[in-house]
Design a protein around this motif. Structure first.
Motif: not given
Length: 689
Positions: A387, A470, A474, A479-480, A491-494, A499, A528, A530
């Motif tokens: 990520i 955000e 999505k 992040g999904e 999954k990653g992070i937004v 969040e 962020n 991904f």
């Protein structure tokens, strides 16, 4: 007769009488055995005992989208131990002899998954990380034995050595060999009903040696079996490998009708499509007499081979992606690892998932310890499990959010002063100011994408707000999970207030979301992070005016003889990002300008025969002075077919990694015509965000 003689005579009578009674008892028992129950015991001595042994079914083949075989089967010799004939006394010594014999046989593989190795000084160390299935299985084994789960490798070895009663006369290296096999026997539930596969792919020379010493190795038999044969040196992380069923997983597989000694997918496509690849085992009835001698064997059910799995993967494109990525990483002095993801814009099919460094699946077992020790982590599938902050590749998402919320429109022009001074005490700069001491001046949305103007997107992000930014991220699937069938996808992070609040519940020390976080998120920094596959799928959604498909690797399943199609995968829409046509046109136009005459990627795509849309990104790595280089792209611009994401850790800039994208387009659109034309990129490109 005197008193003394009378006593002697009485004793004689007693002894004689006792002997007579004992004789009568023995005679009665003999009469019972031979006359009364003679026939019954004779029947028992002649009774045959029957047990069922599985006949392993061959696994199905794995092919790429054009039908090229990537994984198939080959017939090899293996050593198998039958429990009924294996002498338990002295087995440790025999195991050591067998392991030593096999170690001298080039190509042979001992069945040993114990994730512990011995060093030159006799110490022990774990060879696999805590997330590996082998390490997890060992932890469960130790827990079941009551030893706990926090033991060092040395403590585990001491416990195993005591458990298997291995003499102190054996050296640490010798003990490790014995323990590995004894542990594996337990893991695979070696029993009357489950033979143990000691080693595979043994040579005819070793077959001859074992045959010559068959009396010493009772119960050790040479069998033939279908073993996996890897037909490509590419796509190791995608294809995966198989292994034995461990004890803790047996209940799950038992319900599915598997035999105890079945080989099952452990990673990659082998694991993801196990239900198709695994065939139906046959059955063999074995009869033994009361002494354990085999009287007869009979096949009672024929084994049925597994189905063949056709992937969406294009192995020729995969080869180009891996080789180009490796060349580019090696040509950039600061570069570490990297990844590539290529998806079909029209249906979400994955055409390539490349990693650098990578490995050869055919020699994986032999190379494992070296691979595990490599600081660049070749075992990490970066394309789906790495990520990364997206950097400026996130700006098209910010542009869509700004246009759709009304924060900006086609006529909005923002003046880039170089230093953004809206927030008191926090004044981030546009990248061009850091390089030249000036800003971009007046910018609209397409020009801001072309120039990758931070200032424009700082202001757009502030006007949109953290919640909406955000939300749109999505919607784009960032992040999904992408829908990919392979395990290990992250999954990653937004970045966003929702969040951040969720993260604060787990870590209260995190600071509250602020305005500064919003503008950093708007240019792809902040929280962020991904995967390359997410970024490729996000780019594909932009190319298709908001239709984002579920990323998938399975194309179809064929019967074992290819006569019928068992299953065909249909494209499935994962997300539909509703936006005005004008929004897509503006964002797409801006991305097209990135590769145009004055764009940030002009030096890579200048005079390129296909019109390409793209976005470069330079993402700062927290705690280091390195910048990751990222490039997302789709082509052709007028009729998008594929979308590509390339990430190089320490790549310095997105423009610096774009040559890999160009090589991929060459391979996809021009096939073999351009293979010889690919350049060994050793030059540096303009460092642009």
């Amino acid at each position: 007769m005197d008193l003394h003689k009378k006593k002697l005579l009485r004793r004689l009578y007693v002894l004689t009488g006792g002997g007579l009674v004992c004789g009568l008892i023995v005679a009665a028992n003999l009469f019972s055995l031979q006359v009364i129950h003679g026939d019954e015991y004779a029947d028992r001595s002649n009774q045959l005992y029957t047990y069922t042994s599985p006949i392993a079914a061959s696994r199905g083949d794995i092919l790429d989208r054009s039908g090229e075989t990537l994984v198939t089967n080959t017939t090899v010799y293996k050593l198998q131990i039958t429990y009924a004939f294996w002498e338990k006394d002295g087995q440790n010594a025999r195991i050591l002899k067998l392991v030593d014999m096999i170690s001298e046989d080039e190509g042979a593989q001992v069945n040993d998954t114990l994730p512990i190795s011995t060093g030159g000084n006799g110490s022990f160390a774990y060879t696999k990380d805590e997330d590996s299935s082998d390490f997890t299985s060992l932890q469960k084994f130790c827990e079941n034995e009551g030893w706990g789960t926090e033991l060092s490798a040395q403590e585990v070895m001491d416990s195993l050595r005591a458990n298997y009663e291995i003499d102190n006369e054996y050296s640490p290296a010798e003990a490790r060999k014995i323990v590995g096999i004894r542990y594996q026997m337990d893991q695979e539930q070696f029993s009357m009903y489950n033979a143990f596969n000691f080693a595979t792919d043994i040579s005819m020379d070793l077959v001859a040696k074992i045959s010559e010493q068959h009396e010493e190795y009772a119960g050790v038999e040479v069998k033939t079996s279908a073993e996996r044969q890897i037909e490509t040196e590419y796509a190791a992380n995608i294809l995966g490998y198989i292994g034995p069923i461990f004890a803790e997983d047996w209940d799950e597989y038992k319900e599915k009708g598997y035999s105890m000694n079945a080989q099952v997918g452990k990673t990659g496509a082998e694991q993801a499509f196990e239900e198709y690849l695994h065939g139906t085992d046959g059955k063999r009835a074995i009869q033994t007499d009361s002494r354990g001698n085999v009287v007869s064997e009979e096949e009672t059910a024929e084994a049925q081979s597994g189905n063949n799995v056709v992937l969406t993967l294009d192995i020729d494109l995969q080869k180009v992606a891996e080789e180009s990525l490796a060349r580019r990483c090696q040509s950039i002095s600061s570069a570490g690892g990297g990844a590539v993801a290529v998806v079909d814009v029209k249906n979400g099919e994955i055409l390539a998932l490349a990693n650098y460094p990578t490995y050869n699946l055919a020699t994986f077992n032999r190379d494992y310890e070296e691979l595990a020790a490599d600081k660049l982590s070749p075992l990490l599938n970066r394309s789906i499990a790495g990520i990364y902050a997206p950097g400026s590749t996130f700006k098209p998402c910010t542009a869509v959010a700004g246009l759709e919320t009304g924060a900006i429109d086609a006529d909005t022009r923002i003046y880039d002063e170089g230093v953004y001074t809206y927030f008191k005490g926090y004044h981030p700069r546009c990248w061009v100011y850091s390089s030249t001491g000036r800003g971009h001046g007046w910018e609209d949305v397409t020009a801001a994408l072309e120039d990758s103007c931070n200032y424009f997107f700082f202001e757009t992000g502030r006007l949109v707000g953290g919640e909406k930014l955000e939300e749109y991220a999505k919607k784009f699937g960032l992040g999904e999970y992408t829908g990919l069938e392979l395990s290990g996808e992250r999954k990653g992070i937004v970045a966003g207030p929702t969040e951040r609040a969720a993260a604060q519940e787990k870590n209260p020390s995190l600071r509250d979301w602020s305005g500064g976080d919003v503008i950093q998120a708007a240019i792809g920094q902040g929280d962020n992070a991904f995967t390359p596959l997410q970024l490729a799928n996000y780019c594909a959604a932009i190319a298709s005016n908001g239709t984002q498909y579920e990323a998938h690797l399975l194309r179809s399943v064929k019967t074992y003889d290819y006569s019928e199609t068992v299953y065909s995968k249909d494209a499935a829409v994962l997300n539909q990002i509703d936006a005005a046509d004008s929004t897509w046109e503006l964002v797409q136009e801006g991305m097209a300008k990135v590769t145009g005459e004055d764009g940030t990627a002009a030096s890579v795509f200048q005079n390129y025969s296909i019109k390409v849309a793209g976005k470069s990104g330079t993402a700062q790595v927290t705690g280091t002075e390195l910048d990751n280089g990222i490039f997302i792209s789709y082509a052709p611009f007028d009729d998008p077919q594929i979308a590509v994401c390339v990430v190089i850790e320490g790549g310095d800039s997105g423009n610096n990694v774009a040559p890999v994208v160009r090589d991929i387009y060459d391979a996809y659109f021009y096939s073999n015509d351009t293979e010889d034309d690919m350049t060994e990129d050793t030059g540096n490109y303009d460092v642009i965000a």
